[in-house]
Design an enzyme around this catalytic site. Structure first.
Site, PDB file in Angstrom:
ATOM      1  N   GLU A 184     -37.688 -12.348  25.666  1.00 57.57           N
ATOM      2  CA  GLU A 184     -38.916 -12.845  26.351  1.00 57.57           C
ATOM      3  C   GLU A 184     -38.841 -14.269  26.986  1.00 57.57           C
ATOM      4  O   GLU A 184     -39.733 -14.544  28.072  1.00 57.57           O
ATOM      5  CB  GLU A 184     -39.902 -12.818  25.173  1.00 57.57           C
ATOM      6  CG  GLU A 184     -41.419 -12.784  25.619  1.00 57.57           C
ATOM      7  CD  GLU A 184     -42.557 -12.614  24.933  1.00 57.57           C
ATOM      8  OE1 GLU A 184     -43.587 -11.959  25.207  1.00 57.57           O
ATOM      9  OE2 GLU A 184     -42.337 -12.867  23.694  1.00 57.57           O
ATOM     10  N   HIS A 194     -19.999   1.248  12.325  1.00 57.79           N
ATOM     11  CA  HIS A 194     -19.925   2.606  12.261  1.00 57.79           C
ATOM     12  C   HIS A 194     -20.407   3.296  13.500  1.00 57.79           C
ATOM     13  O   HIS A 194     -20.728   4.296  13.706  1.00 57.79           O
ATOM     14  CB  HIS A 194     -20.256   3.582  10.893  1.00 57.79           C
ATOM     15  CG  HIS A 194     -19.532   3.034   9.731  1.00 57.79           C
ATOM     16  ND1 HIS A 194     -18.209   3.763   9.602  1.00 57.79           N
ATOM     17  CD2 HIS A 194     -19.281   1.935   8.924  1.00 57.79           C
ATOM     18  CE1 HIS A 194     -17.787   3.094   8.517  1.00 57.79           C
ATOM     19  NE2 HIS A 194     -18.554   2.001   8.142  1.00 57.79           N
ATOM     20  N   LYS A 239     -50.683  -6.210  29.604  1.00 58.10           N
ATOM     21  CA  LYS A 239     -51.913  -6.493  29.003  1.00 58.10           C
ATOM     22  C   LYS A 239     -52.889  -6.465  29.954  1.00 58.10           C
ATOM     23  O   LYS A 239     -53.904  -5.618  29.466  1.00 58.10           O
ATOM     24  CB  LYS A 239     -51.635  -7.779  28.268  1.00 58.10           C
ATOM     25  CG  LYS A 239     -50.781  -8.150  27.291  1.00 58.10           C
ATOM     26  CD  LYS A 239     -50.844  -9.640  26.960  1.00 58.10           C
ATOM     27  CE  LYS A 239     -49.921  -9.909  25.636  1.00 58.10           C
ATOM     28  NZ  LYS A 239     -49.858 -11.195  24.932  1.00 58.10           N
TER      29      LYS A 239
END
Length: 402
Positions: free
Chosen positions: A249, A275, A391
């Site tokens: 961000e 893995h 937003k």
């Protein structure tokens, strides 16, 4: 004749350092290690509830969770800490089931005071238990809607300074309040951050480390644009999530010349991700740097017992080996395998001990590193316009009931 450019000069370390020093006067997180914690500790000492419910999202919770997760395995906290972040209804209900609602203090944390996720969850929990000055505390900016609500209802409030952004707020009241109530030594946290701060601004050890790392990343960002943190402790999974928000961000921005910057963060846990993702690092495209984080002292001597299973004679070298030694050797083996390839940039951070002082040193050093990198690429490290656009769209849709 007209001339336009979309490139910029990489400044000297001295120039960048001067720019960072100038930020100290306007960016609040730099001074947080030196704050007075008296009021927070006094309030925390008087909290009687056994459950602490933190209602927030992103920067309001990730740093606190990172520290809590790092410390909880080696501390016998008498209180229980819960996080309400997601608007996933099944997640909310599962988390509510773990609470004794009548024995919970609710900490509502939102810098703006109008965060949709936070207020939505707050409204829901308020339908389950009466929120009052006896069980609810507000952490927000002094002039926010949330703070006004608190004052109308006689609730205790703690300030988030306007010049402290969410993802840089872990050492503010955002993190200190819930951690102090839990029983964490917040003065030791700030002492760890203070040591890194002083070392950096006195151009000592951390200045050299952070400047060298930042410069390498910027000079090689077009080739190595993915930055992997490979943490060899399950207790650092919360730190990884915090780092991903901080890095992504802060640094995914358009710089002053209109050039898109992209330093992509990835957080891995060893040995689990040996893995899976390790294969991509080892034989995939050379576009990644790797930072290995190790813990020198787990303060745990649990050993792999001898003669509990039959038929594993080829693995007798594991007998009586401590798990702390095993995970350390797994980290060392992975590091050696990367070193042997000779074309993957890596560095190693070793945390001396699982305690407040050392996790704070790690987190504050990453905050400083983020600021330095931001200055090198000439962006505003502290805004998030890409997030704000979503937003705005959400609010418009909800207002129109779409």
């Amino acid at each position: 004749m007209q001339y336009n450019k979309s490139f910029y000069q990489i400044k000297s370390n001295e120039t960048i350092f001067e720019k960072v020093k100038k930020e100290v006067n306007s960016i609040g997180y730099y001074s947080l290690p030196f704050q007075d914690t008296t009021n927070v500790k006094k309030f925390a000492k008087d909290v009687k509830q056994s459950h602490i419910a933190v209602i927030g999202i992103g920067g309001s919770t990730l740093g606190t969770f990172a520290i809590y997760q790092f410390l909880k395995r080696t501390n016998d906290f008498t209180k229980k800490l819960h996080f309400f972040e997601s608007t996933d209804p099944t997640d909310i209900k599962q988390r509510v089931k773990k609470l004794d609602l009548e024995d919970t203090i609710f900490l509502v944390i939102s810098k703006s005071g109008t965060t949709i996720e936070t207020i939505s969850i707050f409204k829901y929990l308020s339908s389950l238990v009466t929120m009052s000055k006896n069980n609810c505390v507000i952490v927000s900016e002094t002039d926010s809607t949330l703070t006004a609500f608190a004052k109308q209802n006689g609730m205790q409030t703690f300030e988030i300074p306007k010049n402290v952004g969410g993802r840089f707020s872990v050492f503010s009241n955002v993190g200190l309040l819930p951690l102090a109530i839990l029983g964490v030594n917040i003065d030791e946290l700030l002492q760890g951050a203070k040591e890194v701060h002083n070392s950096f601004f006195n151009e000592d050890k951390y200045y050299d480390i952070l400047m060298e790392k930042a410069r390498f990343m910027i000079e090689n960002k077009n080739r190595f644009n993915i930055n992997v943190v490979f943490s060899y402790s399950a207790s650092l999974e919360g730190f990884n999530k915090w780092y991903i928000q901080l890095w992504g961000e802060s640094l995914g921005k358009i710089n002053i010349n209109g050039t898109k910057q992209a330093l992509t963060p990835i957080g891995l846990i060893g040995p689990v991700d040996q893995h899976s993702f390790l294969q991509l690092i080892a034989q995939g495209k050379r576009d990644k740097t790797v930072t290995f984080i190790k813990v020198a002292n787990f303060e745990d001597d649990t050993k792999i017992p001898k003669n509990t299973l039959n038929g594993f004679d080829e693995l007798t070298y594991l007998d009586n080996l401590s798990f702390a030694k095993l995970i350390d050797e797994q980290a060392n083996a992975t590091i050696q395998s990367i070193k042997d390839l000779s074309d993957i940039p890596y560095d190693i951070i070793t945390i001396n001990k699982v305690d407040e002082f050392n996790i704070a040193k790690l987190m504050y050093s990453y905050q400083l590193l983020t600021s330095v990198v931001g200055k090198f690429v000439q962006i505003d490290t502290y805004n998030q316009p890409g997030v704000e656009a979503g937003k705005i769209i959400l609010k418009e849709k909800l207002n129109n009931k779409v």
